[in-house]
Scaffold this motif. Sequence first.
Motif, PDB file in Angstrom:
ATOM      1  N   VAL A  66     -67.322 -13.886 -16.003  1.00 41.80           N
ATOM      2  CA  VAL A  66     -67.786 -13.811 -14.615  1.00 41.80           C
ATOM      3  C   VAL A  66     -68.925 -14.801 -14.435  1.00 41.80           C
ATOM      4  CG1 VAL A  66     -68.826 -12.347 -12.829  1.00 41.80           C
ATOM      5  CG2 VAL A  66     -67.160 -11.368 -14.432  1.00 41.80           C
ATOM      6  N   LEU A  67     -68.851 -15.563 -13.345  1.00 36.90           N
ATOM      7  CA  LEU A  67     -69.939 -16.446 -12.917  1.00 36.90           C
ATOM      8  C   LEU A  67     -70.468 -15.860 -11.621  1.00 36.90           C
ATOM      9  CD1 LEU A  67     -68.218 -19.913 -13.466  1.00 36.90           C
ATOM     10  CD2 LEU A  67     -69.728 -18.677 -15.038  1.00 36.90           C
ATOM     11  N   GLY A 116     -67.441  -5.795 -22.844  1.00 37.79           N
ATOM     12  CA  GLY A 116     -67.364  -7.009 -23.652  1.00 37.79           C
ATOM     13  C   GLY A 116     -67.232  -8.300 -22.860  1.00 37.79           C
ATOM     14  N   VAL A 117     -67.182  -8.228 -21.524  1.00 35.32           N
ATOM     15  CA  VAL A 117     -67.048  -9.430 -20.704  1.00 35.32           C
ATOM     16  C   VAL A 117     -68.435  -9.986 -20.394  1.00 35.32           C
ATOM     17  CG1 VAL A 117     -66.232 -10.371 -18.499  1.00 35.32           C
ATOM     18  CG2 VAL A 117     -64.893  -8.614 -19.680  1.00 35.32           C
ATOM     19  N   ARG A 118     -68.605 -11.258 -20.643  1.00 36.75           N
ATOM     20  CA  ARG A 118     -69.891 -11.897 -20.378  1.00 36.75           C
ATOM     21  C   ARG A 118     -70.032 -12.241 -18.893  1.00 36.75           C
ATOM     22  NH1 ARG A 118     -68.402 -14.211 -25.378  1.00 36.75           N
ATOM     23  NH2 ARG A 118     -69.908 -13.712 -27.001  1.00 36.75           N
ATOM     24  N   VAL A 119     -71.250 -12.062 -18.385  1.00 37.63           N
ATOM     25  CA  VAL A 119     -71.566 -12.401 -16.998  1.00 37.63           C
ATOM     26  C   VAL A 119     -72.674 -13.449 -17.023  1.00 37.63           C
ATOM     27  CG1 VAL A 119     -72.301 -11.548 -14.744  1.00 37.63           C
ATOM     28  CG2 VAL A 119     -70.965 -10.055 -16.258  1.00 37.63           C
ATOM     29  N   HIS A 120     -72.386 -14.597 -16.437  1.00 32.43           N
ATOM     30  CA  HIS A 120     -73.328 -15.713 -16.422  1.00 32.43           C
ATOM     31  C   HIS A 120     -73.780 -15.982 -14.999  1.00 32.43           C
ATOM     32  CE1 HIS A 120     -72.713 -17.045 -20.624  1.00 32.43           C
ATOM     33  NE2 HIS A 120     -71.633 -16.313 -20.462  1.00 32.43           N
ATOM     34  N   ALA A 121     -75.043 -16.326 -14.853  1.00 34.85           N
ATOM     35  CA  ALA A 121     -75.630 -16.592 -13.542  1.00 34.85           C
ATOM     36  C   ALA A 121     -75.441 -18.053 -13.157  1.00 34.85           C
ATOM     37  CB  ALA A 121     -77.116 -16.266 -13.567  1.00 34.85           C
ATOM     38  N   LEU A 122     -75.166 -18.268 -11.868  1.00 32.60           N
ATOM     39  CA  LEU A 122     -75.200 -19.602 -11.265  1.00 32.60           C
ATOM     40  C   LEU A 122     -76.467 -19.625 -10.421  1.00 32.60           C
ATOM     41  CD1 LEU A 122     -71.496 -19.908 -10.031  1.00 32.60           C
ATOM     42  CD2 LEU A 122     -72.503 -20.906 -12.097  1.00 32.60           C
ATOM     43  N   VAL A 123     -77.468 -20.384 -10.848  1.00 28.37           N
ATOM     44  CA  VAL A 123     -78.789 -20.326 -10.240  1.00 28.37           C
ATOM     45  C   VAL A 123     -79.153 -21.646  -9.575  1.00 28.37           C
ATOM     46  CG1 VAL A 123     -81.225 -19.839 -10.682  1.00 28.37           C
ATOM     47  CG2 VAL A 123     -79.482 -18.815 -12.135  1.00 28.37           C
ATOM     48  N   ALA A 124     -79.611 -21.562  -8.322  1.00 27.56           N
ATOM     49  CA  ALA A 124     -80.063 -22.758  -7.617  1.00 27.56           C
ATOM     50  C   ALA A 124     -81.235 -23.377  -8.360  1.00 27.56           C
ATOM     51  CB  ALA A 124     -80.462 -22.403  -6.195  1.00 27.56           C
ATOM     52  N   PHE A 155     -76.862 -18.774 -18.210  1.00 23.87           N
ATOM     53  CA  PHE A 155     -76.902 -19.266 -16.843  1.00 23.87           C
ATOM     54  C   PHE A 155     -76.646 -20.754 -16.788  1.00 23.87           C
ATOM     55  CE2 PHE A 155     -81.260 -19.877 -18.161  1.00 23.87           C
ATOM     56  CZ  PHE A 155     -81.678 -21.017 -17.489  1.00 23.87           C
ATOM     57  N   LEU A 156     -76.176 -21.177 -15.628  1.00 20.84           N
ATOM     58  CA  LEU A 156     -75.920 -22.569 -15.324  1.00 20.84           C
ATOM     59  C   LEU A 156     -76.659 -22.868 -14.029  1.00 20.84           C
ATOM     60  CD1 LEU A 156     -74.255 -25.107 -16.088  1.00 20.84           C
ATOM     61  CD2 LEU A 156     -72.417 -24.196 -14.673  1.00 20.84           C
ATOM     62  N   VAL A 157     -77.380 -23.984 -13.996  1.00 17.52           N
ATOM     63  CA  VAL A 157     -78.167 -24.342 -12.825  1.00 17.52           C
ATOM     64  C   VAL A 157     -77.294 -25.129 -11.840  1.00 17.52           C
ATOM     65  CG1 VAL A 157     -80.182 -25.634 -12.012  1.00 17.52           C
ATOM     66  CG2 VAL A 157     -80.298 -24.343 -14.157  1.00 17.52           C
ATOM     67  N   LYS A 158     -77.384 -24.731 -10.547  1.00 17.65           N
ATOM     68  CA  LYS A 158     -76.696 -25.449  -9.470  1.00 17.65           C
ATOM     69  C   LYS A 158     -77.669 -26.452  -8.871  1.00 17.65           C
ATOM     70  CE  LYS A 158     -75.935 -21.703  -6.960  1.00 17.65           C
ATOM     71  NZ  LYS A 158     -75.412 -20.778  -5.931  1.00 17.65           N
ATOM     72  N   PRO A 159     -77.252 -27.565  -8.379  1.00 17.97           N
ATOM     73  CA  PRO A 159     -75.859 -27.988  -8.378  1.00 17.97           C
ATOM     74  C   PRO A 159     -75.448 -28.463  -9.761  1.00 17.97           C
ATOM     75  CG  PRO A 159     -77.220 -29.688  -7.384  1.00 17.97           C
ATOM     76  CD  PRO A 159     -78.118 -28.526  -7.699  1.00 17.97           C
ATOM     77  N   PHE A 160     -74.226 -28.181 -10.109  1.00 15.32           N
ATOM     78  CA  PHE A 160     -73.680 -28.585 -11.397  1.00 15.32           C
ATOM     79  C   PHE A 160     -72.660 -29.690 -11.150  1.00 15.32           C
ATOM     80  CE2 PHE A 160     -71.932 -24.561  -9.868  1.00 15.32           C
ATOM     81  CZ  PHE A 160     -70.665 -24.976  -9.483  1.00 15.32           C
TER      82      PHE A 160
END
Length: 123
Positions: A49-50, A75-83, A101-106
């Motif tokens: 999940v993102l 067991g499902v990983r949840v990752h943040a999409l962060v501005a 987490f992954l920083v937006k914009p990507f």
Amino acid sequence: MTMILVIDRDGVSRRLAARVLEQAGRRVAQGSCGCEAAGLARRHRPGLVLMGVDAQAEEVLRALRCLRAEPVMSGVRVHALVARGLAPGYARMLADEFDGFLVKPFDQRGLFRYVDAQLRRRP
């Protein structure tokens, strides 16, 4: 093939992430708010999940906790999409609550590489 669930109120970011992943051959389901994430998880049984994180931190955390309470999310990983502007202030919350987490914009390649690496890490 593993389903990826993309939840983000920012429609541009959500659609971009979905399009990039679909063009790379991934199956994607989308939702615009955290309140629908649990229902989407039950329906689609994602492997990753993102979730978009914005200034509404309390709402995002409530949605994340509801999502994690779903049996299909075990067991499902949840990752943040962060501005980008929020990333520094949210570092502690992200470390405590999300799996990464992954920083937006990507950029498109960066998103695909990040997701691909997370899917390879699955238990």
